[in-house]
Write a protein that holds these residues in place. Sequence first.
Motif, short mmCIF file in Angstrom:
data_model
loop_
_atom_site.label_atom_id
_atom_site.label_comp_id
_atom_site.label_asym_id
_atom_site.label_seq_id
_atom_site.Cartn_x
_atom_site.Cartn_y
_atom_site.Cartn_z
N PHE A 314 -4.97 -1.11 2.60
CA PHE A 314 -4.54 -0.34 1.43
C PHE A 314 -3.08 -0.66 1.08
O PHE A 314 -2.70 -0.69 -0.09
N ALA A 315 -2.26 -0.89 2.11
CA ALA A 315 -0.85 -1.22 1.86
C ALA A 315 -0.74 -2.54 1.11
O ALA A 315 0.07 -2.68 0.19
N SER A 318 -1.91 -2.05 -2.49
CA SER A 318 -0.86 -1.36 -3.23
C SER A 318 0.24 -2.33 -3.66
O SER A 318 0.73 -2.27 -4.79
N GLU A 327 -1.02 3.29 -2.27
CA GLU A 327 -1.27 3.29 -0.83
C GLU A 327 -1.43 4.71 -0.30
O GLU A 327 -2.34 5.00 0.48
#
Length: 386
Positions: A314-315, A318, A327
């Motif tokens: 997710f980071a 993002s 994120e």
Amino acid sequence: MIEDISEKRWFMGKGRPIHSIEKLDSLPLGGTKVSIVQVLFENGERDYYCVIEDESKIGAVLAEYFGPKFPKETLLHAQPLNAEQSNSAFYSKGEFFFKLYRRLQVGEHPEAEILKHLSQKTAQGLPKIAPDFYSDFSYTKDGETRTLGILEEHIPDAQNAWDLMVRTPNEITQSGSQIFFADAAFELGRTTAQMHKALKDLEGTPAQAEEIPFDKLIGLLKANGKDDLVPIIQKKQFLFQQKKEIPDLIRDDKQNARALTPQRIHGDYHLGQLLYKDGKFIVLDFEGEPTRTLKYRRRLRSPAADIAGMLRSFAYASAVRGEKEFEQVTAEAFLQGYSRESGISVSQLKEEASPYVLGKAIYEACYELEFRPDWFWIPERAITAP
């Protein structure tokens, strides 16, 4: 063809001096030959590879090998998937997907083992979270068995979860709002918990200490003129080793109690390993790291390692989107979904995943400094966080 394998994308011995390449055996199938090739390196180490001499006949190869178990006419439709990496893949839309393993090892292959297990769980009434397993393609000689490939269900008209998360929202996804992505991440959390529940009773090799390349990162930081970050990493390494935050075995005493105990997990979990279709996720690629031994890939690990892998994914999504809040929104929704399905509180999940998140970010930092320096800032935020 045999002489040329060192030039193939799937050859894992690039950069290592080769002494010789030798064909050890061939299986006549489908009007061509499936060969087992030995690569002997100058240092005496050996690797074994699978080579199909005429890959245009892959459909006939599959039809002859799997014919008794699967419709031959369907198998003859096999066409290559243009995404060759450490393996090769062939499929017929909506009918089957065949993954051909290139580098071979003796023993039970984790992907075949896990897919077979998950298919049995689905048949018993658990939610379907992976493609149906049809059969494996194996080679046995002198009492040693090597898995050459697996035949599984092909999921048609599905979207890769990474593409889903980094795309620009359109009208269907409520025109720029993050409601869609939060809902999707929540469902992904539920799917992940379901996967871990289904794998909980699958046997594996003993748990062992996680390998975190602190020293390698420190060397790369110095080599790249980032000496100011070295004390930060050294401090984290010291604290990490003092606390033994990722133990090789989970103790039973209350002080070291964990909600997530070692079991079989995915092991290489990120958005690129999932498909999204009709609001649901399907998990793919249970083979682990192809460069590792089968024994290592089949070891028991905390599910927190998978959770951390997705949080780091997710980071990255993002960062690609250029939206800092993305994120936080997706990570929180993912943990909520996992919590809802597993009954483990979000706070407990965060606590147990935290050291694995750091470990994953250390790996990422090493990779980025070696191969994509412009991307280093993404794991840098995680490894320098308080």
